[in-house]
Design a protein around this motif. Sequence first.
Motif, short mmCIF file in Angstrom:
data_model
loop_
_atom_site.label_atom_id
_atom_site.label_comp_id
_atom_site.label_asym_id
_atom_site.label_seq_id
_atom_site.Cartn_x
_atom_site.Cartn_y
_atom_site.Cartn_z
N VAL A 4 0.84 -1.20 0.00
CA VAL A 4 0.00 0.00 0.00
C VAL A 4 0.88 1.25 0.00
N SER A 5 1.92 1.26 0.82
CA SER A 5 2.81 2.43 0.87
C SER A 5 3.56 2.56 -0.46
N GLY A 6 3.91 1.44 -1.09
CA GLY A 6 4.56 1.48 -2.39
C GLY A 6 3.66 2.07 -3.46
N MET A 7 2.37 1.71 -3.42
CA MET A 7 1.40 2.26 -4.38
C MET A 7 1.22 3.76 -4.16
N SER A 13 4.54 10.11 -6.96
CA SER A 13 5.60 10.38 -7.95
C SER A 13 5.00 10.70 -9.32
N GLY A 14 3.99 9.95 -9.71
CA GLY A 14 3.34 10.18 -11.00
C GLY A 14 2.53 11.46 -11.04
#
Length: 166
Positions: A4-7, A13-14
């Motif tokens: 979840v934190s990676g998403m 970033s995007g």
Amino acid sequence: MGSVSGMLRALASGSKHLAIKRFTLRYPEQKLKFVGDGYQFDPKDGVGIVGYRGRHILYHDKCTGCQLCSIACEGIAEAISMVKVDKQYKQNKKGIMPQIDYGKCVFCGLCVDACPFYALFMTDDYELAAYTKEHLIYTPDQLAVKPKYQGTYEIKIDELGAYHDE
């Protein structure tokens, strides 16, 4: 929890790139505008004059046929050969001038550096597409033609990166 934190990091970033203007040019409708002349060399000072390294331009009235451009290219790309020209120039006793094969040229600029007579420069003309390899060989007459096109888009660089105005 790690996924979840990676998403969330990926989305953050995007999303910061949504506000930045696109850098991609829609070539050939949109073309770059280069500032200044092409790459040149000042033999008196021994320094290169900054500029874009595109197609070469040959000034017939300055070329002496000394072959230094060909010798400079010899160990790099072997793209320059000296050919006989029909018209005689008083400074060119041998009657030979460079012919450049852009299929082999690596645009290093050493030929321009080697020319002590200011006869060879590199322009900002970067459109050298051809259907056959033979069309990439530019004769001295073709090298004498000045570039016709000046681009319309200038690249700008700031803290967000590179961009161009529309």
